[in-house]
Design a protein around this motif. Structure first.
Motif, PDB file in Angstrom:
ATOM      1  N   CYS A 232      11.558   8.963  -1.121  1.00 48.58           N
ATOM      2  CA  CYS A 232      11.619   7.846  -2.066  1.00 48.58           C
ATOM      3  C   CYS A 232      10.936   8.264  -3.365  1.00 48.58           C
ATOM      4  N   CYS A 235       7.483   5.893  -3.568  1.00 47.82           N
ATOM      5  CA  CYS A 235       6.362   6.034  -2.613  1.00 47.82           C
ATOM      6  C   CYS A 235       6.401   7.347  -1.838  1.00 47.82           C
ATOM      7  N   GLU A 237       8.068   8.235   0.593  1.00 47.58           N
ATOM      8  CA  GLU A 237       8.387   8.144   2.014  1.00 47.58           C
ATOM      9  C   GLU A 237       9.638   8.984   2.301  1.00 47.58           C
ATOM     10  N   ASP A 243      19.609   6.300   4.122  1.00 49.92           N
ATOM     11  CA  ASP A 243      19.037   5.851   2.839  1.00 49.92           C
ATOM     12  C   ASP A 243      19.689   6.533   1.645  1.00 49.92           C
ATOM     13  N   CYS A 250      13.463   4.197  -0.943  1.00 48.47           N
ATOM     14  CA  CYS A 250      13.371   3.744   0.437  1.00 48.47           C
ATOM     15  C   CYS A 250      13.857   2.300   0.480  1.00 48.47           C
ATOM     16  N   SER A 251      14.099   1.746   1.660  1.00 49.52           N
ATOM     17  CA  SER A 251      14.690   0.403   1.720  1.00 49.52           C
ATOM     18  C   SER A 251      13.754  -0.635   1.101  1.00 49.52           C
ATOM     19  N   TYR A 252      12.436  -0.422   1.249  1.00 46.62           N
ATOM     20  CA  TYR A 252      11.482  -1.373   0.659  1.00 46.62           C
ATOM     21  C   TYR A 252      11.577  -1.360  -0.867  1.00 46.62           C
ATOM     22  N   HIS A 253      11.560  -0.167  -1.455  1.00 44.47           N
ATOM     23  CA  HIS A 253      11.595  -0.099  -2.919  1.00 44.47           C
ATOM     24  C   HIS A 253      12.953  -0.464  -3.493  1.00 44.47           C
ATOM     25  N   HIS A 255      14.651  -2.903  -2.255  1.00 43.49           N
ATOM     26  CA  HIS A 255      14.515  -4.361  -2.224  1.00 43.49           C
ATOM     27  C   HIS A 255      13.703  -4.839  -3.440  1.00 43.49           C
ATOM     28  N   VAL A 256      12.567  -4.169  -3.686  1.00 49.38           N
ATOM     29  CA  VAL A 256      11.703  -4.522  -4.828  1.00 49.38           C
ATOM     30  C   VAL A 256      12.493  -4.390  -6.136  1.00 49.38           C
TER      31      VAL A 256
END
Ligand SMILES: [Zn+2]
Ligand SMILES: [Zn+2]
Ligand SMILES: [Zn+2]
Length: 264
Positions: A232, A235, A237, A243, A250-253, A255-256
């Motif tokens: 990512c 971050c 990751e 991905d 990454c899936s979190y970022h 989303h952000v």
């Protein structure tokens, strides 16, 4: 009590742990050898011992083809032990058994290397080669497999014609597709149990659809495909095949990022 070498050609008995056994088994022999500083190829012996135990209990777990390989593996161990530890000549000590063992071992290792060489020119990907070398005949378990003569004469490439490329077993004559066997050998080696918290080591490759994508190396052993985005960009990751469509997030970022875009 265990005998230990006193470093001067003699033996000293030293108490080590508690032992209740009355017969000497392989584990005890192993301890004795360790005490005397005798180095032996234990994996070769343990492989044979396990096979022997199954036979003794009339539940053979190995095929004849596999046993032939174990016996061949044991041969150098025995020769080494007789020559370096007993200071004897195997031909004298083993008498008539020696030429039989020698012939078996020579046949086996020669055939093994002829087989290996025959695969050199049929277009096996370098990363899959170690898994090809571990393949065993589905019928008899022998590792003595050759590419089929028809495929060689057609100039077929195993890497791209894996749906038709066959092997022939030198031990029993059985012939079958080689690629599924290679892929199964790879997947069996990375077998895991999710109930023990295990995680898959191999997954299907997005590029070639074969179950040959090695997750910890993030690389397909069959087609060599690698990830465009390894980590990512925010971050760091580690990213996986799933991905790759997130533009390096990454899936979190992702989303952000999406949320920020919507809020704008
Ligand atoms: Zn076979
Ligand atoms: Zn692939
Ligand atoms: Zn991230």
């Amino acid at each position: 009590m265990l005998p230990q070498t006193d470093g001067d050609g003699g033996v000293e008995w030293k108490p080590v742990g508690k032992f209740k056994r009355t017969t000497i088994d392989v584990a005890t022999i192993k301890k004795r050898f360790e005490g005397f500083g005798i180095d032996v190829d234990w994996p070769a012996i343990e492989q044979m011992q396990e096979c022997r135990n199954h036979l003794e209990h009339l539940h053979p777990a190995n095929t004849l083809g596999e046993v032939a390989g174990f016996v061949a593996d044991l041969f150098p161990v025995l020769r080494e032990f007789i020559q370096t530890q007993l200071n004897e000549q195997p031909a004298e000590l083993l008498a008539t058994a020696w030429p039989v063992m020698l012939a078996h071992h020579e046949f086996f290792t020669n055939t093994m290397s002829t087989c290996a060489a025959a695969w050199d020119n049929v277009g096996v990907s370098e990363l899959m080669r170690p898994w090809l070398d571990k393949c065993q005949c589905v019928e008899c378990g022998s590792p003595l497999l050759r590419p089929s003569q028809d495929d060689i004469e057609d100039g077929a490439s195993l890497e791209s014609q894996d749906e038709s490329f066959k092997y022939v077993c030198i031990a029993c004559g059985h012939s079958d597709l080689i690629a599924p066997l290679m892929i199964k050998t790879l997947n069996d080696a990375y077998d895991y149990d999710p109930r023990d918290g295990g995680e898959p080591g191999v997954e299907e490759c997005n590029a070639c659809d074969r179950s040959t994508f090695l997750i910890h190396e993030q690389r397909c052993l069959w087609c060599g495909a690698q990830l465009d985005y390894q980590e990512c960009s925010v971050c760091e990751e580690a990213l996986g095949q799933g991905d790759q469509y997130n533009g390096g997030l990454c899936s979190y970022h992702l989303h952000v990022f999406d949320k920020a875009m919507r809020d704008d």
